[in-house]
Design a protein around this motif. Sequence first.
Motif, mmCIF file in Angstrom:
data_model
loop_
_atom_site.group_PDB
_atom_site.id
_atom_site.type_symbol
_atom_site.label_atom_id
_atom_site.label_comp_id
_atom_site.label_asym_id
_atom_site.label_seq_id
_atom_site.Cartn_x
_atom_site.Cartn_y
_atom_site.Cartn_z
ATOM 1 N N SER A 174 4.095 7.158 -5.710
ATOM 2 C CA SER A 174 4.034 7.970 -6.930
ATOM 3 C C SER A 174 3.019 9.107 -6.833
ATOM 4 O O SER A 174 2.916 9.929 -7.749
ATOM 5 C CB SER A 174 3.681 7.075 -8.128
ATOM 6 O OG SER A 174 2.404 6.498 -7.952
ATOM 7 N N LEU A 175 2.270 9.139 -5.732
ATOM 8 C CA LEU A 175 1.194 10.124 -5.614
ATOM 9 C C LEU A 175 1.546 11.316 -4.734
ATOM 10 O O LEU A 175 1.031 12.420 -4.939
ATOM 11 C CB LEU A 175 -0.062 9.449 -5.043
ATOM 12 C CG LEU A 175 -0.638 8.288 -5.856
ATOM 13 C CD1 LEU A 175 -1.794 7.659 -5.105
ATOM 14 C CD2 LEU A 175 -1.086 8.773 -7.231
ATOM 15 N N ALA A 176 2.376 11.101 -3.729
ATOM 16 C CA ALA A 176 2.645 12.177 -2.770
ATOM 17 C C ALA A 176 4.039 12.006 -2.177
ATOM 18 O O ALA A 176 4.700 10.980 -2.364
ATOM 19 C CB ALA A 176 1.595 12.152 -1.666
ATOM 20 N N GLN B 180 6.883 11.800 1.054
ATOM 21 C CA GLN B 180 6.956 10.864 2.174
ATOM 22 C C GLN B 180 6.133 11.328 3.369
ATOM 23 O O GLN B 180 5.451 10.524 4.014
ATOM 24 C CB GLN B 180 8.421 10.675 2.587
ATOM 25 C CG GLN B 180 8.633 9.529 3.563
ATOM 26 C CD GLN B 180 10.102 9.278 3.821
ATOM 27 O OE1 GLN B 180 10.952 10.108 3.514
ATOM 28 N NE2 GLN B 180 10.412 8.124 4.399
ATOM 29 N N ILE C 259 -1.376 9.929 5.308
ATOM 30 C CA ILE C 259 -2.417 9.104 4.687
ATOM 31 C C ILE C 259 -2.500 7.746 5.373
ATOM 32 O O ILE C 259 -3.590 7.251 5.687
ATOM 33 C CB ILE C 259 -2.138 8.934 3.178
ATOM 34 C CG1 ILE C 259 -2.300 10.282 2.465
ATOM 35 C CG2 ILE C 259 -3.082 7.897 2.566
ATOM 36 C CD1 ILE C 259 -1.813 10.279 1.027
ATOM 37 N N ILE C 260 -1.341 7.136 5.629
ATOM 38 C CA ILE C 260 -1.319 5.823 6.284
ATOM 39 C C ILE C 260 -1.847 5.923 7.705
ATOM 40 O O ILE C 260 -2.582 5.047 8.182
ATOM 41 C CB ILE C 260 0.105 5.239 6.253
ATOM 42 C CG1 ILE C 260 0.488 4.880 4.817
ATOM 43 C CG2 ILE C 260 0.203 3.992 7.145
ATOM 44 C CD1 ILE C 260 1.937 4.521 4.625
ATOM 45 N N TYR D 48 0.851 -1.201 0.000
ATOM 46 C CA TYR D 48 0.000 0.000 0.000
ATOM 47 C C TYR D 48 0.883 1.247 0.000
ATOM 48 O O TYR D 48 0.651 2.202 -0.748
ATOM 49 C CB TYR D 48 -0.900 -0.029 1.238
ATOM 50 C CG TYR D 48 -1.837 1.155 1.370
ATOM 51 C CD1 TYR D 48 -3.083 1.146 0.744
ATOM 52 C CD2 TYR D 48 -1.483 2.258 2.133
ATOM 53 C CE1 TYR D 48 -3.947 2.219 0.873
ATOM 54 C CE2 TYR D 48 -2.345 3.342 2.266
ATOM 55 C CZ TYR D 48 -3.571 3.317 1.632
ATOM 56 O OH TYR D 48 -4.427 4.384 1.759
ATOM 57 N N GLU D 49 1.936 1.210 0.839
ATOM 58 C CA GLU D 49 2.866 2.339 0.933
ATOM 59 C C GLU D 49 3.568 2.579 -0.403
ATOM 60 O O GLU D 49 3.755 3.719 -0.834
ATOM 61 C CB GLU D 49 3.886 2.060 2.036
ATOM 62 C CG GLU D 49 4.815 3.220 2.346
ATOM 63 C CD GLU D 49 5.783 2.906 3.479
ATOM 64 O OE1 GLU D 49 6.355 3.844 4.045
ATOM 65 O OE2 GLU D 49 5.975 1.708 3.784
ATOM 66 N N GLY E 128 2.389 1.851 -3.287
ATOM 67 C CA GLY E 128 1.398 2.402 -4.210
ATOM 68 C C GLY E 128 1.217 3.901 -4.050
ATOM 69 O O GLY E 128 0.914 4.606 -5.024
ATOM 70 N N LEU E 129 1.424 4.390 -2.837
ATOM 71 C CA LEU E 129 1.296 5.825 -2.574
ATOM 72 C C LEU E 129 2.503 6.624 -3.058
ATOM 73 O O LEU E 129 2.409 7.830 -3.271
ATOM 74 C CB LEU E 129 1.140 6.076 -1.061
ATOM 75 C CG LEU E 129 -0.170 5.670 -0.397
ATOM 76 C CD1 LEU E 129 -0.065 5.885 1.104
ATOM 77 C CD2 LEU E 129 -1.336 6.498 -0.951
ATOM 78 N N LYS F 229 3.497 13.327 3.416
ATOM 79 C CA LYS F 229 2.066 13.205 3.111
ATOM 80 C C LYS F 229 1.629 11.737 3.154
ATOM 81 O O LYS F 229 0.541 11.411 3.630
ATOM 82 C CB LYS F 229 1.778 13.800 1.729
ATOM 83 C CG LYS F 229 0.301 13.838 1.367
ATOM 84 C CD LYS F 229 -0.472 14.806 2.254
ATOM 85 C CE LYS F 229 -0.127 16.239 1.955
ATOM 86 N NZ LYS F 229 -0.983 17.192 2.691
ATOM 87 N N ASN F 230 2.510 10.851 2.664
ATOM 88 C CA ASN F 230 2.195 9.421 2.712
ATOM 89 C C ASN F 230 1.991 8.936 4.138
ATOM 90 O O ASN F 230 1.102 8.129 4.424
ATOM 91 C CB ASN F 230 3.316 8.608 2.054
ATOM 92 C CG ASN F 230 3.312 8.746 0.544
ATOM 93 O OD1 ASN F 230 2.364 9.270 -0.035
ATOM 94 N ND2 ASN F 230 4.381 8.296 -0.096
#
Length: 269
Positions: free
Chosen positions: A193-195, A197, A203-204, A187-188, A190-191, A199-200
């Motif tokens: 490419s979106l945001a 570290q 989100i987590i 899951y990490e 996958g994140l 911000k990730n």
Amino acid sequence: MEKEFNKLIFFGAGNIAQAIMLGLLEAKTSRTKILAINKNPMHDVFLRKYAIKKIFPKDLGKLNHPNNVLLLAVKPKDINIAVDQLRFSGYEGTVCSLAAGVSLRKISQLLGSDSVVRAMPTTASAFGLGTTGIYSDKPRGQKTKLIKKLFDKIGVTLILKKEKDMHDFTAVVGSGQAFLMQLLIEYERGLASLANQKKNKDIIKNLLRSLFLQFEMYGFEKAIKKIASKKGTTEAGLVTLHKLGGNKMLNETFKATKIRSQEIENEFK
């Protein structure tokens, strides 16, 4: 009112011992009540950092208070050496073995004592969020109550009815958290490419908090149904997950862990 431990002596200061110590300190347990026997210089750094007093096996004979508890926090391969040192030290208080797979009967035989309880805490004990499985031949006895009260300070405790249940506890609760974390690594990724570290992490963190709230409100199965709309993207992913045997994979993982726990017990019969 049930009595609390007078002194808590760690025989070994590895990861699980450190997690318990941190949880107890967070729960406002006095450092003066915690002692440690440790041979690993790397763990001495931790003991110095948190001002935990280090003692030696020869000192145990002076610690025979009825409410003292010794946590045998060694790996199964080191159990015989540790028990020999403990037996010859003159210590006569309650012993709580954290050694995975080594039966209560075996520990009691090696020590020549019936004041032994088994416990399997999780590393989340460091945050006061641990889960500890406890097995005793006297589940309502004073020694068991003493151990339960200790681990109640750092999380949830389960008194197991049968010792063989310790294998399931080890697989599902003890090791299970690592299996779920391994899945979350994907899951990490996958994140990534979106945001960034930071911000990730946010989100987590929100994901983990929301999972509990959704579980508390609906239970996991109903929560999944609320996320997965008919013929939607989530449903498509879940269909593939089931085809790949995602649930079976986790069950087989638990089974492999349980088998290894049983193998360790057989090695020490």
